[in-house]
Design an enzyme around this catalytic site. Structure first.
Site, mmCIF file in Angstrom:
data_model
loop_
_atom_site.group_PDB
_atom_site.id
_atom_site.type_symbol
_atom_site.label_atom_id
_atom_site.label_comp_id
_atom_site.label_asym_id
_atom_site.label_seq_id
_atom_site.Cartn_x
_atom_site.Cartn_y
_atom_site.Cartn_z
ATOM 1 N NE ARG A 92 -14.888 -3.543 5.988
ATOM 2 C CZ ARG A 92 -14.356 -2.706 6.847
ATOM 3 N NH1 ARG A 92 -13.322 -1.972 6.493
ATOM 4 N NH2 ARG A 92 -14.835 -2.600 8.068
ATOM 5 C CG PHE A 118 -9.224 5.711 -0.709
ATOM 6 C CD1 PHE A 118 -7.908 6.135 -0.777
ATOM 7 C CD2 PHE A 118 -9.640 5.046 0.432
ATOM 8 C CE1 PHE A 118 -7.017 5.910 0.268
ATOM 9 C CE2 PHE A 118 -8.768 4.811 1.473
ATOM 10 C CZ PHE A 118 -7.458 5.240 1.395
ATOM 11 C CB ALA A 163 -0.920 -0.020 1.213
ATOM 12 C CD GLU A 192 6.052 0.299 -1.754
ATOM 13 O OE1 GLU A 192 5.102 -0.440 -1.408
ATOM 14 O OE2 GLU A 192 7.027 0.535 -1.020
ATOM 15 C CB THR A 242 -0.041 -3.090 9.456
ATOM 16 O OG1 THR A 242 -0.713 -3.977 8.584
ATOM 17 C CG2 THR A 242 0.819 -2.152 8.642
ATOM 18 C CG HIS A 283 5.458 1.770 12.351
ATOM 19 N ND1 HIS A 283 5.698 2.111 13.667
ATOM 20 C CD2 HIS A 283 6.553 1.088 11.939
ATOM 21 C CE1 HIS A 283 6.886 1.660 14.021
ATOM 22 N NE2 HIS A 283 7.417 1.014 13.004
HETATM 23 C C1 DLZ Z 1 5.404 -3.523 5.658
HETATM 24 C C2 DLZ Z 1 3.935 -3.678 5.444
HETATM 25 C C3 DLZ Z 1 3.116 -4.083 6.511
HETATM 26 C C4 DLZ Z 1 3.650 -4.371 7.851
HETATM 27 N N1 DLZ Z 1 1.785 -4.248 6.344
HETATM 28 C C5 DLZ Z 1 1.246 -4.005 5.119
HETATM 29 C C6 DLZ Z 1 -0.142 -4.156 4.892
HETATM 30 O O1 DLZ Z 1 -0.927 -4.535 5.776
HETATM 31 N N2 DLZ Z 1 -0.633 -3.860 3.669
HETATM 32 C C7 DLZ Z 1 0.173 -3.439 2.635
HETATM 33 O O2 DLZ Z 1 -0.346 -3.187 1.532
HETATM 34 N N3 DLZ Z 1 1.472 -3.318 2.816
HETATM 35 C C8 DLZ Z 1 2.046 -3.582 4.015
HETATM 36 N N4 DLZ Z 1 3.386 -3.445 4.208
HETATM 37 C C9 DLZ Z 1 4.233 -3.138 3.030
HETATM 38 C C10 DLZ Z 1 4.408 -1.649 2.764
HETATM 39 O O3 DLZ Z 1 3.192 -1.113 2.220
HETATM 40 C C11 DLZ Z 1 5.536 -1.429 1.738
HETATM 41 O O4 DLZ Z 1 5.275 -2.139 0.571
HETATM 42 C C12 DLZ Z 1 6.880 -1.870 2.277
HETATM 43 O O5 DLZ Z 1 7.156 -1.268 3.511
HETATM 44 C C13 DLZ Z 1 8.034 -1.531 1.288
HETATM 45 O O6 DLZ Z 1 8.122 -0.132 1.112
#
Ligand code: DLZ
Length: 316
Positions: free
Chosen positions: A281, A267, A210, A212, A240, A242
């Site tokens: 969802r 979105f 997400a 990116e 997740t 943070h």
């Molecule tokens: C690192 C991370 C974590 C912990 N959780 C998610 C998530 O729940 N959903 C998601 O789309 N991406 C997660 N990421 C990955 C980050 O969005 C990102 O791709 C990485 O930190 C690399 O920049």
């Protein structure tokens, strides 16, 4: 999850098939993607809104509404062979001009076996509307109708249509939680195709997570090659670290890209407590947010076009 209704009508004669589809196109129906195989062929006609209505006549219904209305409402007594099941009601925005178009088409396309009265006059109904019926080919009745007061006292508003033909879309989808995002992607594609978007007008971009999404969305929006961007991802609070920081940045980045490029961004990034909620969802119990995001994107492109159109066109 109910997604749409398709009414089919089988026409046996090739000449009637051609005549009827030409008539519908002339009256403003948007053609969908047709098909043909060794067994049959089909030509869909799309409408932005549809519903399936089950009708039961009042046991002692009496009628005195004039010939046109009776032609449309003859199922009230069930006295004709057509019956309620053959009725197609088409709501239109300008009944008089649709009737004019029907009349012109019928005059320009005479047929030896055309029904003797292919078109009725416009008549009032008892449900605050007006209608006329058309019989372009024998045994096929179409009822066109319009509310007497379509706005029902509400102020005039610009609203988007849900026809995606001729619109170009980019879908940015995160690979993280792919079990969910793949379903969101299917939902979004479904929404676009059902609304008439061409496969060649859809660009799919997969990003790692997400985080990116905003960067890819912005690049696409700035490219000038898309009319809207649909963003899809899933952030799970329980898993997740943070979470709040990531979510805030993702939503801010998508919003900022939308505002600064002027390209609508739908979105479709889910923020859920756990996987089960996310699955709900993504098509299990609570609709498919990818499908909904796609429809929002279509509507916004339409709204942008209407706002940019000359004022006279807004009234239509
Ligand atoms: C690192 C991370 C974590 C912990 N959780 C998610 C998530 O729940 N959903 C998601 O789309 N991406 C997660 N990421 C990955 C980050 O969005 C990102 O791709 C990485 O930190 C690399 O920049």
């Amino acid at each position: 999850m109910i997604k749409g209704i398709t009414l089919t009508r089988s026409i046996r004669s090739e000449a009637h098939f051609e005549r009827l589809t030409s008539f519908l196109a002339a009256l403003g129906f948007e053609p969908g993607k047709g098909w043909e195989d060794s067994v049959s062929k089909g030509r869909p006609f799309l409408a932005p809104i549809g519903n399936l209505e089950i009708v039961r006549p009042a046991p002692n219904a009496t009628r005195d509404f004039g010939a046109a209305y009776e032609a449309a409402e003859d199922y009230l007594t069930g006295q004709t062979t057509r019956g309620a099941h053959d009725h197609i009601y088409i709501e239109v925005a300008s009944l008089d001009s649709v009737r004019q178009a029907a009349e012109s088409w019928l005059a320009a396309n005479p047929a030896a076996d055309a029904p003797s009265k292919p078109l009725t006059e416009i008549a009032d109904t008892h449900w605050k509307s007006r209608l006329f019926t058309a019989n372009p080919v024998p045994g096929f009745t179409l009822t066109f109708w319009e509310w007497a007061d379509p706005l029902k006292g509400k102020p005039v508003a610009i609203e988007g249509d849900l026809s995606a033909a001729g619109m170009r879309f980019a879908i940015v989808t995160a690979r993280w939680n792919a079990v969910i995002t793949d379903r969101l992607l299917q939902g979004a594609l479904d929404g676009l195709h059902r609304s008439g978007a061409a496969k060649s007008d859809i660009t799919i971009v997969r990003v790692p997570g997400a985080w990116e999404i905003p960067s890819a969305a912005r690049k696409l929006a700035e490219s000038g090659s898309v009319d809207a961007v649909i963003t899809l991802g899933v952030l799970l609070r329980g898993e997740t670290a943070h979470y709040e920081a990531i979510y805030n940045e993702v939503s801010r980045g998508i919003g900022q890209s939308q505002q600064e490029t002027g390209i609508p961004h739908a979105f479709g990034v889910l923020t859920c407590e756990n996987l089960e909620q996310a699955l709900d969802r993504a098509g299990v119990k609570a609709g498919n947010k990818g499908f909904e995001a796609a429809l929002a994107a279509i509507e916004m492109v339409s709204i942008h076009r209407k706002i940019a159109a000359p004022k006279a066109e807004l009234a239509q």
